[in-house]
Enzyme design. Structure first.
Site, PDB file in Angstrom:
ATOM      1  N   ASP A  10       0.863  -1.170   0.000  1.00  0.00           N
ATOM      2  CA  ASP A  10       0.000   0.000   0.000  1.00  0.00           C
ATOM      3  C   ASP A  10       0.903   1.224   0.000  1.00  0.00           C
ATOM      4  O   ASP A  10       1.595   1.489   0.990  1.00  0.00           O
ATOM      5  CB  ASP A  10      -0.909   0.003   1.231  1.00  0.00           C
ATOM      6  CG  ASP A  10      -2.028   1.013   1.127  1.00  0.00           C
ATOM      7  OD1 ASP A  10      -1.784   2.128   0.597  1.00  0.00           O
ATOM      8  OD2 ASP A  10      -3.141   0.703   1.569  1.00  0.00           O
ATOM      9  N   ILE A  14       0.506   3.548   6.347  1.00  0.00           N
ATOM     10  CA  ILE A  14      -0.547   3.490   7.376  1.00  0.00           C
ATOM     11  C   ILE A  14      -1.551   4.604   7.107  1.00  0.00           C
ATOM     12  O   ILE A  14      -1.194   5.774   7.023  1.00  0.00           O
ATOM     13  CB  ILE A  14       0.034   3.669   8.795  1.00  0.00           C
ATOM     14  CG1 ILE A  14       1.046   2.579   9.105  1.00  0.00           C
ATOM     15  CG2 ILE A  14      -1.091   3.639   9.830  1.00  0.00           C
ATOM     16  CD1 ILE A  14       1.751   2.753  10.446  1.00  0.00           C
ATOM     17  N   HIS A  15      -2.808   4.223   6.984  1.00  0.00           N
ATOM     18  CA  HIS A  15      -3.901   5.181   6.826  1.00  0.00           C
ATOM     19  C   HIS A  15      -5.148   4.510   7.378  1.00  0.00           C
ATOM     20  O   HIS A  15      -5.097   3.370   7.841  1.00  0.00           O
ATOM     21  CB  HIS A  15      -4.071   5.610   5.362  1.00  0.00           C
ATOM     22  CG  HIS A  15      -4.287   4.469   4.428  1.00  0.00           C
ATOM     23  ND1 HIS A  15      -5.537   3.972   4.124  1.00  0.00           N
ATOM     24  CD2 HIS A  15      -3.401   3.692   3.763  1.00  0.00           C
ATOM     25  CE1 HIS A  15      -5.414   2.963   3.291  1.00  0.00           C
ATOM     26  NE2 HIS A  15      -4.134   2.760   3.060  1.00  0.00           N
ATOM     27  N   GLY A  16      -6.268   5.173   7.357  1.00  0.00           N
ATOM     28  CA  GLY A  16      -7.480   4.655   7.980  1.00  0.00           C
ATOM     29  C   GLY A  16      -7.839   3.241   7.583  1.00  0.00           C
ATOM     30  O   GLY A  16      -8.175   2.410   8.424  1.00  0.00           O
TER      31      GLY A  16
END
Length: 160
Positions: A10, A14-16
């Site tokens: 990704d 780090i994301h929602g």
């Protein structure tokens, strides 16, 4: 060695979606970001930590330092590994990291890449890396969120 419960590509790291949905889905208590740039940048780490669940530990490692550090993590830890690029996972697998499945979330547009799905863009280097991973018996699945039906990468790289 930590118990790797998910390896995800990704480019947003780090994301929602990762922090809330995937970490919860696999019951991760540690997120390891393998990225040379982020590993050396405390400001980026602080910003990524803001997106991580408070009860999930974060660790930022260089590609070359990953195997040594992961070998020191308790097997009781449920580890979610996130990288920006498939070549990083291929290198780690070839060096002995025990990954059986790779989740492909977001590989956004960059010059020279072509669109495979709405959220995945690849070039020949990416395709060759995925072919190698598949030949090593690793399942590679495009799946943004756990509730979505995953699609095997082989559906896409055979036609390209």
């Amino acid at each position: 060695m930590g118990n790797i419960v998910l390896a995800r590509i990704d480019d947003r790291l780090i994301h929602g979606q990762v922090a809330v949905v995937w970490a919860s889905h696999v019951k991760a208590d540690m997120i390891i970001v393998v990225d040379d740039e982020v590993a050396g940048d405390p400001t980026q780490q602080m910003l990524l930590d803001l997106a991580a669940p408070q009860d999930v530990e974060t660790l930022y490692l260089t590609v070359d330092g990953t195997l040594e550090k992961i070998s020191q993590i308790s097997f009781n830890k449920r580890v979610l590994i996130i990288v920006r690029d498939v070549s990083i996972l291929l290198k780690l697998v070839e060096e002995g990291l025990p990954i059986k499945e790779i989740n492909i979330g977001n590989m956004h547009f960059k010059e020279g890449k072509r669109q495979i799905t709405p959220t995945v863009w690849m070039d020949e280097k990416d395709i060759e890396a995925f072919k190698k991973l598949v030949s090593l018996g690793i399942k590679c699945e495009i799946r943004r969120v756990p509730s979505e039906k995953g699609r095997e990468i082989t559906e896409f790289i055979q036609e390209v």
